[in-house]
Design an enzyme around this catalytic site. Structure first.
Site, PDB file in Angstrom:
ATOM      1  CG  ASP A  24      43.590  39.041  42.688  1.00 39.49           C
ATOM      2  OD1 ASP A  24      44.475  38.833  41.834  1.00 39.49           O
ATOM      3  OD2 ASP A  24      43.843  39.427  43.843  1.00 39.49           O
ATOM      4  N   GLY A  25      43.572  36.364  40.729  1.00 43.38           N
ATOM      5  CA  GLY A  25      44.040  34.996  40.937  1.00 43.38           C
ATOM      6  C   GLY A  25      44.474  34.251  39.687  1.00 43.38           C
ATOM      7  NE  ARG A  28      47.020  34.728  43.919  1.00 40.35           N
ATOM      8  CZ  ARG A  28      46.006  35.220  44.614  1.00 40.35           C
ATOM      9  NH1 ARG A  28      45.707  34.704  45.786  1.00 40.35           N
ATOM     10  NH2 ARG A  28      45.299  36.209  44.127  1.00 40.35           N
ATOM     11  CG  HIS A  41      46.564  37.253  32.616  1.00 38.53           C
ATOM     12  ND1 HIS A  41      45.982  37.552  33.820  1.00 38.53           N
ATOM     13  CD2 HIS A  41      47.857  37.652  32.724  1.00 38.53           C
ATOM     14  CE1 HIS A  41      46.880  38.117  34.614  1.00 38.53           C
ATOM     15  NE2 HIS A  41      48.024  38.182  33.972  1.00 38.53           N
ATOM     16  CD  GLU A  72      46.877  51.669  41.160  1.00 33.46           C
ATOM     17  OE1 GLU A  72      45.918  50.932  40.856  1.00 33.46           O
ATOM     18  OE2 GLU A  72      46.787  52.905  41.257  1.00 33.46           O
ATOM     19  CG  LEU A 136      25.177  42.850  30.907  1.00 34.40           C
ATOM     20  CD1 LEU A 136      24.765  42.991  32.378  1.00 34.40           C
ATOM     21  CD2 LEU A 136      25.993  41.557  30.741  1.00 34.40           C
ATOM     22  NE  ARG A 199      45.296  44.059  47.812  1.00 32.82           N
ATOM     23  CZ  ARG A 199      46.226  43.162  48.149  1.00 32.82           C
ATOM     24  NH1 ARG A 199      46.466  42.898  49.426  1.00 32.82           N
ATOM     25  NH2 ARG A 199      46.935  42.535  47.233  1.00 32.82           N
ATOM     26  CB  SER A 201      42.578  46.720  44.432  1.00 30.32           C
ATOM     27  OG  SER A 201      43.138  45.764  45.302  1.00 30.32           O
TER      28      SER A 201
END
Ligand code: FPP
Length: 247
Positions: A24-25, A28, A41, A72, A136, A199, A201
């Protein structure tokens, strides 16, 4: 502390098997620099690459799940959604060889059907080409929601129960898990969320039952190898009891 010393320290302790990251972020990060959200992004994709390369090179843990797009996220402006899908597609196409060579098995979990056809084709191709790898397992959660996954498992199980005359008493956790679209993943040991929000999410809800949670204010494009090692050090300080009393 130098990265190599930090790495040695982390190697000396217990490492998780399955790590999840909510990246996230990006928005911003971009806004703070007067850049477009899409540029955020793009930088986020570079951060994801950096982390994946480090995890596989150092063999830090065998399973990594990245939350790239939630069920969402369709509510975002159309051009941001289109831009994200274009970014995922070019990422998958450009990185195929590197993923194969570095031993990464890539799987995209989520509802593929509503995704653009080109992206669906790229997913299918890369999953096939990396299926034999084992250094992986990299799961990318794309058009994913924890509730969607559980509902899908319940529906598939109901269908199966009807055709093989299975009763409700026969459904245990292991059987249910096998019907989850994420059934190939073990429980998540450690969840990292960047960007300061505290959170979950609608991430991998089933696998999160006993996960250690870690939240950092670092915005995703700034999350680097050092930040990952500090997070892992924090994990190593946790006492995991899985609901039991530790003796
Ligand atoms: C959250 O930032 C990020 C996303 C919804 C998309 C995540 C995508 C990437 C990191 C790109 C690449 C990933 C791969 C696997 C190629 P946000 O837009 O919610 O940020 P904000 O909260 O600051 O607005």
């Amino acid at each position: 502390m130098a990265l190599s010393a930090l790495l040695e320290e982390v190697r000396g302790g217990d490492l998780p098997t399955h790590v999840g990251i909510i990246m996230d972020g990006n928005g911003r990060w971009a806004k703070a620099r007067g850049l477009s959200r899409l540029e955020g992004h793009r930088q986020g994709a570079l951060a994801a690459e950096r982390i994946v390369r480090f995890v596989v090179k150092e063999r830090l843990f065998p399973y990594l799940t990245l939350f790239a797009f939630s069920t969402e996220n369709w509510a975002r402006p159309r051009h941001e959604v289109d831009g994200l899908f274009a970014l995922f597609e070019s990422f998958l196409r450009e990185k195929t060889e590197e993923l194969i060579d570095s031993g990464i098995k890539l799987l995209v979990v989520g509802d593929h059907k509503p995704l653009p056809e080109g992206l669906q084709a790229a997913i299918e191709e890369i999953e096939k080409k990396t299926a034999q790898n084992g250094a992986l397992t990299l799961a990318i959660a794309l058009n994913f929601g924890g509730r969607w996954a559980i509902l899908r498992a319940a529906k598939d199980l109901l269908r199966a129960a009807r055709s093989i005359a299975m009763g409700p008493e026969e459904v245990g956790e292991e059987l249910f898990r096998a019907y989850l679209p994420t059934g190939f993943l073990p429980d998540m040991d450690f969840l990292i969320r960047t960007g300061g929000r505290v959170r979950v999410s609608n991430f991998l809800l089933w696998e999160l039952a006993y996960t250690e949670l870690y939240f950092t204010d670092i915005l995703w494009p700034d999350f680097d190898e050092e930040a990952l090692l500090y997070a892992l050090k924090d994990f190593q300080r946790r006492e995991r009891s899985f609901g039991r009393v530790k003796g």
